[in-house]
Structure formats: C-alpha cells, structure tokens
Design a protein around this motif. Structure first.
Motif, PDB file in Angstrom:
ATOM      1  N   ARG A   1      36.422  73.108  -8.389  1.00 52.32           N
ATOM      2  CA  ARG A   1      37.815  73.240  -8.255  1.00 52.32           C
ATOM      3  C   ARG A   1      38.176  72.118  -7.282  1.00 52.32           C
ATOM      4  N   LYS A   2      37.568  71.724  -5.957  1.00 55.37           N
ATOM      5  CA  LYS A   2      37.739  71.071  -4.983  1.00 55.37           C
ATOM      6  C   LYS A   2      37.449  69.640  -5.182  1.00 55.37           C
ATOM      7  N   VAL A   3      36.272  69.314  -5.945  1.00 53.28           N
ATOM      8  CA  VAL A   3      35.750  67.816  -6.000  1.00 53.28           C
ATOM      9  C   VAL A   3      36.158  67.285  -7.158  1.00 53.28           C
ATOM     10  N   VAL A   4      36.878  66.272  -7.370  1.00 51.83           N
ATOM     11  CA  VAL A   4      37.343  65.588  -8.449  1.00 51.83           C
ATOM     12  C   VAL A   4      36.299  64.435  -8.612  1.00 51.83           C
ATOM     13  N   ALA A   5      35.465  64.294  -9.760  1.00 55.38           N
ATOM     14  CA  ALA A   5      34.455  63.454  -9.863  1.00 55.38           C
ATOM     15  C   ALA A   5      34.014  63.224 -11.244  1.00 55.38           C
ATOM     16  N   PRO A   6      33.333  62.332 -11.596  1.00 53.78           N
ATOM     17  CA  PRO A   6      32.768  62.336 -12.957  1.00 53.78           C
ATOM     18  C   PRO A   6      31.770  63.742 -13.227  1.00 53.78           C
TER      19      PRO A   6
ATOM     20  N   TRP B   1      38.891  52.554   2.080  1.00 51.81           N
ATOM     21  CA  TRP B   1      38.923  53.685   1.645  1.00 51.81           C
ATOM     22  C   TRP B   1      40.278  54.433   1.768  1.00 51.81           C
ATOM     23  N   ILE B   2      41.178  54.186   2.861  1.00 48.70           N
ATOM     24  CA  ILE B   2      42.573  54.616   2.878  1.00 48.70           C
ATOM     25  C   ILE B   2      43.239  54.116   1.732  1.00 48.70           C
ATOM     26  N   ALA B   3      43.117  52.854   1.675  1.00 47.88           N
ATOM     27  CA  ALA B   3      44.070  52.331   0.462  1.00 47.88           C
ATOM     28  C   ALA B   3      43.643  52.827  -0.964  1.00 47.88           C
ATOM     29  N   GLY B   4      42.482  53.177  -1.191  1.00 45.34           N
ATOM     30  CA  GLY B   4      42.270  53.699  -2.462  1.00 45.34           C
ATOM     31  C   GLY B   4      42.321  55.197  -2.444  1.00 45.34           C
ATOM     32  N   LYS B   5      42.264  55.928  -1.408  1.00 46.74           N
ATOM     33  CA  LYS B   5      42.491  57.465  -1.365  1.00 46.74           C
ATOM     34  C   LYS B   5      43.990  57.532  -1.664  1.00 46.74           C
ATOM     35  N   ALA B   6      44.900  56.676  -1.005  1.00 48.52           N
ATOM     36  CA  ALA B   6      46.186  56.953  -1.280  1.00 48.52           C
ATOM     37  C   ALA B   6      46.788  56.722  -2.517  1.00 48.52           C
ATOM     38  N   ASN B   7      46.025  56.225  -3.383  1.00 49.25           N
ATOM     39  CA  ASN B   7      46.423  55.757  -4.717  1.00 49.25           C
ATOM     40  C   ASN B   7      45.489  56.463  -5.834  1.00 49.25           C
ATOM     41  N   GLY B   8      44.754  57.134  -5.413  1.00 46.48           N
ATOM     42  CA  GLY B   8      43.729  57.936  -6.520  1.00 46.48           C
ATOM     43  C   GLY B   8      43.502  59.267  -6.254  1.00 46.48           C
ATOM     44  N   GLN B   9      43.999  59.801  -5.270  1.00 44.76           N
ATOM     45  CA  GLN B   9      43.748  61.225  -4.611  1.00 44.76           C
ATOM     46  C   GLN B   9      42.126  61.155  -4.351  1.00 44.76           C
ATOM     47  N   CYS B  10      41.380  62.076  -4.952  1.00 50.99           N
ATOM     48  CA  CYS B  10      39.857  62.145  -4.389  1.00 50.99           C
ATOM     49  C   CYS B  10      39.105  61.045  -4.659  1.00 50.99           C
ATOM     50  N   GLU B  11      39.390  60.300  -5.820  1.00 49.88           N
ATOM     51  CA  GLU B  11      38.600  59.171  -6.218  1.00 49.88           C
ATOM     52  C   GLU B  11      39.549  57.900  -6.174  1.00 49.88           C
ATOM     53  N   LEU B  12      39.134  56.614  -5.865  1.00 50.80           N
ATOM     54  CA  LEU B  12      39.783  55.482  -6.084  1.00 50.80           C
ATOM     55  C   LEU B  12      39.942  54.985  -7.497  1.00 50.80           C
TER      56      LEU B  12
ATOM     57  N   ASP C   1      55.300  51.256   0.035  1.00 52.14           N
ATOM     58  CA  ASP C   1      54.869  49.940   0.444  1.00 52.14           C
ATOM     59  C   ASP C   1      53.068  50.043   0.235  1.00 52.14           C
ATOM     60  N   TYR C   2      52.531  51.145   0.240  1.00 53.42           N
ATOM     61  CA  TYR C   2      51.262  51.505   0.331  1.00 53.42           C
ATOM     62  C   TYR C   2      50.803  51.868  -1.002  1.00 53.42           C
ATOM     63  N   LEU C   3      51.476  51.703  -2.022  1.00 52.42           N
ATOM     64  CA  LEU C   3      51.344  52.175  -3.653  1.00 52.42           C
ATOM     65  C   LEU C   3      51.300  50.874  -4.591  1.00 52.42           C
ATOM     66  N   THR C   4      50.093  51.165  -5.454  1.00 55.89           N
ATOM     67  CA  THR C   4      50.021  50.067  -6.456  1.00 55.89           C
ATOM     68  C   THR C   4      51.190  50.380  -7.530  1.00 55.89           C
ATOM     69  N   ALA C   5      51.382  49.392  -8.371  1.00 55.55           N
ATOM     70  CA  ALA C   5      52.294  49.628  -9.367  1.00 55.55           C
ATOM     71  C   ALA C   5      51.860  50.697 -10.459  1.00 55.55           C
ATOM     72  N   GLU C   6      50.458  50.621 -10.549  1.00 52.50           N
ATOM     73  CA  GLU C   6      49.837  51.824 -11.308  1.00 52.50           C
ATOM     74  C   GLU C   6      50.484  53.092 -10.954  1.00 52.50           C
ATOM     75  N   ARG C   7      50.038  53.257  -9.613  1.00 51.54           N
ATOM     76  CA  ARG C   7      50.442  54.572  -9.126  1.00 51.54           C
ATOM     77  C   ARG C   7      51.645  54.940  -8.991  1.00 51.54           C
ATOM     78  N   ARG C   8      52.435  53.935  -8.759  1.00 52.68           N
ATOM     79  CA  ARG C   8      54.216  54.450  -8.776  1.00 52.68           C
ATOM     80  C   ARG C   8      54.748  54.530  -9.963  1.00 52.68           C
ATOM     81  N   GLU C   9      53.930  53.976 -11.249  1.00 52.80           N
ATOM     82  CA  GLU C   9      54.226  54.282 -12.365  1.00 52.80           C
ATOM     83  C   GLU C   9      53.704  55.827 -12.667  1.00 52.80           C
ATOM     84  N   GLN C  10      52.650  56.226 -12.237  1.00 48.30           N
ATOM     85  CA  GLN C  10      52.203  57.423 -12.437  1.00 48.30           C
ATOM     86  C   GLN C  10      53.166  58.397 -11.941  1.00 48.30           C
ATOM     87  N   ILE C  11      53.569  58.224 -10.612  1.00 48.35           N
ATOM     88  CA  ILE C  11      54.657  59.226  -9.950  1.00 48.35           C
ATOM     89  C   ILE C  11      55.888  58.978 -10.807  1.00 48.35           C
TER      90      ILE C  11
END
Length: 585
Positions: A328-333, A501-512, A560-570
């Motif tokens: 439930r907690k860890v999102v990973a392959p 890690w901060i940049a990626g975590k903010a855009n991909g939740q538990c994974e970049l 300002d800290y979100l990629t275009a892809e992440r903003r499109e998802q939102i």
C-alpha cells in the motif's frame, strides 16, 4: 457516483440505522430493575461496576462516527446526560444505587457529577456499604508485562475498594499504534493475577517491570486516547465495555508519568545500521542500489510503525508489512518489490543477532516470512488502491468516492499553491534558464556552485532540461532562504543528490518520472556513487527553504517547480474530478 448509486447507498445506510435502533431496543427489553437488584445483592462490587460501565459505554460517542461522515452527523441514541436524567426521574433504591456509581464513573464531567450529587442528597441512601466508599478506591501497584519482540504490553493495576480488591489488565498493542486492543477487570488481588500469568506464560522472553502509578496512568491514558480516535473501533468481549470503569481508576492516579517510549533512530544511526548489515555475512551478497533502497523502506516501517525497533521482528509485524503496509505504501515496480521477502529474511537474521533475540524466536519470524511471501507476491502483481484510496477502501468507502474526490482536489490545489493557481495551470514547458544567484550569501557561493555543477550533470544524464531548471530553482531557494545548510561540513555530491531527489519527488510522488522511464532514488545514489538515501538530506533542505511540509510527500506549492508533463497530469485529473463531482450533485 451516479444518482441511482447514491440513492441505493443512502437506502442501505437508512436500513443500517433502523437495524441498529431495533437491536438496541431489543437489548433494553430485560427488566432494568431486576438486573440492578441482582447486581446489588452480589457481594462482589464488580457486578454493578461492570454493569454501569457498560451502560456508559453504550452512550459514549467515541469511535462510533465514521471519519468521513458529513459534519454534524453522529451516532443515534441518548447522551450520558440524558441517561442520568432518566434515572433521576425515577426515585427508587435501584436508581439511587445506580446513580451513585454513575456519578463516580462519569466523574470526568464535573457538571454531571455535581448534578447527580445534588439529586442524591435528596434521597435516602441505598445499596451496599461499598457504594458509599467508591470515592476512596485507590490503586496501589502497577506492573508491566512485555515481550522481547515488542508486539504489546499488559499493564496491570491493583486497586483496593474497601475490603475488596480489583485488578485492571490493559493490553496495549504497538503494531496497531500503541492503542488499547483489549482490557478487563477481575475481582482478584494483583498478586494473584501476576502469579497466574507467570504460571501460564512461563517463558524466557517475557519482561516483568514494576511501574510507578504515574507511569501506569500515562501508558493507559495514551493508549485509550489513540483507541478512541481509531475507526472502526476495536471491540472484544470486555472492551470497550470496561473503559469507563478503567478510566475512573486511572483519573485517581498521579500525573506526570512517562508512557511508551519509542526507540530513537535518527538518519545517521540508520545509515550505520544499513552499512553494518550490508557488510555482514547476511547482507554482503545483497549490497546493491536496489536492495539498499528497499531496505530504506523496511527500516521506515521498522522505525516509524509498530513498536519502532528495527532490530526486533515478530510474525505479526511480518504479516502487517507484507499483507498491508508495503504493497500500500511503497509505489515501485513489481520486480523491485518482489525482492522484499529475501531481503527481510537476511535482515531479520542480522537484526536478531545484533539484539540477542533467541534463535527460536528468529525461526518463528522467518517461518512467518515464508508463510506470507506467496500471498505478498500475488498482491504486488494485482491492481490495488494506494495512499488515500487505500484508506477509504479499508474503511469500506471506496465505492463512495465523493470524499476522496474532494480530498484529491485539495491535494492538487496544494501542490500548485492554491485553487486560483489550479484554475490557471498551463502546460508550457519550463525554460532552460540560468541559475539565479540573487540573495545567496557570498560565503556559501563556492559550495553552492559545486553542488549546482553536480546537480546539472545528474539531470543531464538521467532526466531533462525541465528537471534541470527545477533543480536549479530548488537549489537557489535553499541557498537564499537557508544558507546555513551549505555552511555545514557535508559532501557536495550528497547535497546535489538531495536537490535532484526533491525535483523528482515533487513531480512523480514516490518515484521520479522521466518521460516514460521511471527513476528511483537508488538511480540517483548510483549516479553519484553514494550510500544512503538522498531523502534524508532532502528533508533538511526542504525545511531550511521553508517549503510546505506534508509528511512523506514533497509538495513545493508552486507550478514553478512542476514539469509540463506533471502539470498536464494535474489538469487532466482536476477536470476529471470536477466532472465527477458535478455529475453527483
């Protein structure tokens, strides 16, 4: 949810309420006065005390309201004040005795206590002599019975009530969050109960400890408080029916004690533990980036959940980890999560060796790993709710997504800085912009430049231009707002890994997320050839830069800290949620 579904759901709730009222009506059919008279002629005070305690529990609202119920919606039935008023309206010896006990057990409500006392002053005394001595009841001894693996503790408290003695036994379960899982009261001295437990549970892994009465109060108070906000509530044959009786005694104990003390594990101590494991005979063959990343998750569970000691593992902890927490907690392959049973087997052998746990207990824990591993492998390969959705599913509310929709919309707004920003969100790619040196003190400039070069290199190798821009913006804010981070003695590559890690975590939740490729924190540590998770240094930077704090999520609070892809998802999810909410209205 369609209107027809909502109507069917509402009808089911109405039926449940009717059934609940019917059951309570049937339970009230036996003659109350007959039950009171039977209790009054019993020389054992516990008969009447338990009866009154169960009555007060029946009108106690704690744990009876669904946490996602609409505001103002609460359980049906009379309140404690209304229950007492019914007995005040019938001046008989039976109700007089009953009110005398209610006044004591409900003593946390000073107004109700005073009201009942005023009523009793107008009536002749009734009931056995011990009723008039209830206020003199006193606890005189407390003992804790624990197990070396730390699943839970029995707190036993001896009480004198005139010529009678009672013993309270409260089981505090640490795997469920330091709450009361069961409790009961017996009409025996505590010495007798201790002797019985020591005879029945004669094993070397039990710990017996005398507690001060203040510490006993802290243990039980904290466990009751946590249980009272847990939904659905835990119920046994005797709990929470005896809760008012136990709380009555606990209120008389001295304050200022210490309850359960979780073992303290900071990031440095955990890093050293991981290094010792991977250098040991059990972990040496598993020392790679993926297993180090997965061990971080096991240590997260071992320190922040359950008893909080990653050096002691029981079969119960294994069950919770594999059947609930990890999937439930860890999102990973799947292939990454699939390594957990093998890793945990090795770590348990290492950890129990370090903490001198008996070999028999270690074998029991390893047997639990073998038992739950096949089902765990099925779970991680199956669709399953995670995060807030998993919580709602556990509460039986996932088929009623209104609350989840509202909650998720609030989360999306929080990620971008508010509802207005959520409305105005666009999908324009972030520019390839230079680093902003304004506001950064001169004395940290050389160190920041070193971190910048390393972070840029990682983004160029593993991510893209947008991530590089985000990493630069994060680094600039940290350096300008919290420059002390760069005045400490710390490696530049560790700091650069944290920024990425901060940049990626903010855009991909538990994974970049890098396009269609998924990037784990272990890929970052592999790039920089460092040990330990970048999340630990990243959390320090987030606090130093005064970014919003939301537990284990990284939400930087601005597009300002979100990629275009992440903003499109939102944007896509925002529109879906709003459409669903509108169709339900």
């Amino acid at each position: 949810m369609s209107k027809s579904n909502r109507q069917r759901r509402a009808a089911k709730h109405r039926k449940a309420r009717r059934d609940d009222r019917s059951m309570r009506h049937q339970a009230a059919e036996p003659d109350l006065f007959t039950q009171i008279r039977t209790a009054l002629v019993d020389p054992d005070p516990l008969h009447l005390l338990s009866y009154v305690s169960s009555l007060l529990t029946a009108v106690d609202p704690r744990g009876k309201t669904h946490p996602f119920a609409p505001a103002g919606e609460g359980p049906d039935g009379p309140t404690r004040e209304e229950l007492a008023a019914m007995f005040m309206d019938v001046p008989t010896p039976e109700t007089t005795a009953l009110l005398s006990v209610v006044a004591e057990l409900a003593g946390d409500d000073e107004l109700l206590h005073a009201r009942i006392r005023r009523e009793l002053a107008t009536r002749p005394e009734a009931g056995p002599h011990w009723i008039r001595r209830l206020a003199e009841a006193s606890a005189y001894r407390a003992v804790r019975m624990a197990h070396v693996l730390g699943d839970g503790d029995n707190i036993m408290i001896g009480v004198r009530l005139g010529d009678h003695e009672l013993t309270l036994v409260v089981y505090v379960d640490h795997n469920l969050g330091q709450l009361v899982k069961d409790a009961f009261v017996v009409s025996e001295p505590i010495a007798v109960i201790l002797a019985q437990y020591q005879t029945i549970a004669d094993e070397p892994d039990l710990i017996w400890e005398e507690l001060s009465l203040a510490d006993a109060r802290a243990w039980v108070d904290e466990a009751i408080a946590i249980g009272a906000i847990t939904y659905p509530p835990i119920e046994t044959e005797s709990w929470p029916g005896c809760r008012p009786l136990i709380e009555w005694i606990i209120r008389s104990l001295p304050e200022g004690g210490s309850g359960y003390q979780r073992p303290q594990w900071d990031s440095k101590k955990l890093d050293r533990l991981a290094d010792r494991f991977f250098a040991s005979q059990w972990g040496r063959s598993l020392d790679d980036a993926d297993h180090r990343g997965l061990l971080e998750s096991l240590l997260w569970y071992g320190t922040d959940y359950g008893p909080g000691d990653p050096l002691r593992w029981s079969g119960v902890q294994v069950e919770i980890l594999f059947m609930d927490w990890l999937p439930r907690k860890v999102v990973a392959p799947t292939e990454y999560l699939a390594e957990a049973p093998e890793l945990l087997r090795a770590f348990v052998c290492f950890a129990h060796n370090e903490s001198d746990v008996r070999a028999d207990l270690t074998e029991q824990t390893l047997a639990a790993i073998d038992y739950y591993a096949p089902e765990y492998q099925k779970i991680i390969r199956s669709p399953r709710p995670q995060g807030p959705a998993a919580l709602l599913d556990a509460l039986g509310e996932f088929d009623e997504p209104y609350w989840y929709q509202e909650m998720e919309l609030e989360t999306l707004a929080r990620q971008v800085g508010g509802e207005e920003q959520l409305d105005q969100l666009d999908t324009v790619p972030l520019p390839d912009e230079p680093f902003d040196w304004s506001g950064i003190p001169d004395d940290v400039t050389p160190r920041v430049a070193e971190v910048l070069e390393l972070a840029d290199g990682c983004c160029d190798a593993l991510l893209d231009v947008e991530y590089r821009t985000i990493a630069r913006r994060v680094l600039a804010r940290v350096a300008a707002t919290g420059p002390a981070v760069f005045r400490r003695k710390a490696r530049a590559d560790t700091a650069a890994a944290a920024v990425v890690w901060i940049a990626g975590k903010a855009n991909g939740q538990c994974e970049l997320a890098a396009g269609r490729q998924r990037l784990r924190s272990t890929d970052i540590t592999r790039h920089f050839d460092i040990k330990g998770s970048p999340s630990q240094r990243g959390e320090v930077m987030l606090r130093a830069a005064d970014f919003p704090s939301h537990g284990y999520d990284v939400e930087l609070g601005s597009p300002d800290y979100l990629t275009a892809e992440r903003r499109e998802q939102i944007i896509r999810r925002r529109d879906e949620l709003r459409e669903q909410i509108a169709s339900d209205d």
